[in-house]
Design a protein around this motif. Sequence first.
Motif, PDB file in Angstrom:
ATOM      1  N   SER A 174      25.485   9.434  10.229  1.00 45.17           N
ATOM      2  CA  SER A 174      26.331   8.623   9.548  1.00 45.17           C
ATOM      3  C   SER A 174      25.662   8.282   8.035  1.00 45.17           C
ATOM      4  O   SER A 174      26.718   8.317   7.121  1.00 45.17           O
ATOM      5  CB  SER A 174      26.229   7.252  10.339  1.00 45.17           C
ATOM      6  OG  SER A 174      26.794   6.217   9.654  1.00 45.17           O
ATOM      7  N   PHE A 175      24.406   8.289   7.820  1.00 50.25           N
ATOM      8  CA  PHE A 175      24.056   8.331   6.228  1.00 50.25           C
ATOM      9  C   PHE A 175      24.688   9.442   5.458  1.00 50.25           C
ATOM     10  O   PHE A 175      24.967   9.362   4.409  1.00 50.25           O
ATOM     11  CB  PHE A 175      22.602   7.952   6.022  1.00 50.25           C
ATOM     12  CG  PHE A 175      22.202   8.165   4.835  1.00 50.25           C
ATOM     13  CD1 PHE A 175      22.124   7.114   3.961  1.00 50.25           C
ATOM     14  CD2 PHE A 175      21.405   9.343   4.172  1.00 50.25           C
ATOM     15  CE1 PHE A 175      21.817   7.227   2.653  1.00 50.25           C
ATOM     16  CE2 PHE A 175      20.980   9.441   2.936  1.00 50.25           C
ATOM     17  CZ  PHE A 175      21.318   8.297   2.226  1.00 50.25           C
ATOM     18  N   PHE A 176      24.481  10.815   6.070  1.00 51.54           N
ATOM     19  CA  PHE A 176      24.671  11.725   5.440  1.00 51.54           C
ATOM     20  C   PHE A 176      26.103  11.893   5.081  1.00 51.54           C
ATOM     21  O   PHE A 176      26.688  12.291   3.917  1.00 51.54           O
ATOM     22  CB  PHE A 176      24.360  13.124   6.114  1.00 51.54           C
ATOM     23  CG  PHE A 176      22.906  13.342   6.230  1.00 51.54           C
ATOM     24  CD1 PHE A 176      22.008  12.926   4.974  1.00 51.54           C
ATOM     25  CD2 PHE A 176      22.284  13.864   7.190  1.00 51.54           C
ATOM     26  CE1 PHE A 176      20.758  13.282   5.045  1.00 51.54           C
ATOM     27  CE2 PHE A 176      20.850  14.071   7.461  1.00 51.54           C
ATOM     28  CZ  PHE A 176      20.114  13.772   6.200  1.00 51.54           C
TER      29      PHE A 176
ATOM     30  N   ILE B  67      27.655  12.475  -3.554  1.00 51.82           N
ATOM     31  CA  ILE B  67      27.639  13.930  -3.929  1.00 51.82           C
ATOM     32  C   ILE B  67      29.172  14.626  -4.377  1.00 51.82           C
ATOM     33  O   ILE B  67      29.141  15.235  -5.331  1.00 51.82           O
ATOM     34  CB  ILE B  67      27.052  14.644  -2.631  1.00 51.82           C
ATOM     35  CG1 ILE B  67      25.645  14.335  -2.484  1.00 51.82           C
ATOM     36  CG2 ILE B  67      27.110  16.214  -2.963  1.00 51.82           C
ATOM     37  CD1 ILE B  67      25.210  14.920  -1.103  1.00 51.82           C
ATOM     38  N   TRP B  68      30.098  14.114  -3.602  1.00 50.96           N
ATOM     39  CA  TRP B  68      31.578  14.689  -3.870  1.00 50.96           C
ATOM     40  C   TRP B  68      32.097  14.043  -5.137  1.00 50.96           C
ATOM     41  O   TRP B  68      33.047  14.372  -5.803  1.00 50.96           O
ATOM     42  CB  TRP B  68      32.270  14.630  -2.704  1.00 50.96           C
ATOM     43  CG  TRP B  68      32.044  15.364  -1.613  1.00 50.96           C
ATOM     44  CD1 TRP B  68      30.930  16.521  -1.596  1.00 50.96           C
ATOM     45  CD2 TRP B  68      32.453  15.485  -0.281  1.00 50.96           C
ATOM     46  NE1 TRP B  68      31.071  17.005  -0.345  1.00 50.96           N
ATOM     47  CE2 TRP B  68      31.725  16.399   0.419  1.00 50.96           C
ATOM     48  CE3 TRP B  68      33.215  14.314   0.513  1.00 50.96           C
ATOM     49  CZ2 TRP B  68      31.933  16.372   1.860  1.00 50.96           C
ATOM     50  CZ3 TRP B  68      33.507  14.396   1.697  1.00 50.96           C
ATOM     51  CH2 TRP B  68      32.887  15.624   2.455  1.00 50.96           C
TER      52      TRP B  68
END
Length: 108
Positions: free
Chosen positions: A52-54, A62-63
Motif C-alpha cells: 500500500s505504501f509503495f 515518484i511519478w
Amino acid sequence: MTSIPDGVQPILHSDQGTLYQLPRYQNRLDEVGLIQSMSRKGNCLDNAPMESFFSLAKREFIWRKEFVSINQFKESFSRYVSRFNNVRISRKNKGLTPVEIRNQALAA
C-alpha cells in the motif's frame, strides 16, 4: 538524508521472486545490515501495508517528479517518508498520521 537511529535495523521489502531467494543476495543484505521482509507463498497479506505504501509513494511522489541524480532522489524521498509518517493524515485512520496510530497502539 536522515540517519538511522541506533538500535533500528532497516527492512528491505521484497517478493518471492527467485532473485530475492538467492543465498548470495541474502548474504549481501546481512553484510549491509538489512532485514529482508518477504511474504510467504500464498499469503499476500504479509506485506500488504508495504505494498500500500509503495503504491501511494509511486502515485504521490515518484511519478510526479524528475530527478537529476540519485542523491536528489534520496534526499527528496527521505523528506517524503518523513512527511508521510509525521504530517500526512489519512481519512481511513480517522485523520491521524501513521506515527499517531502507532503511538496509540503502543499505549494500549
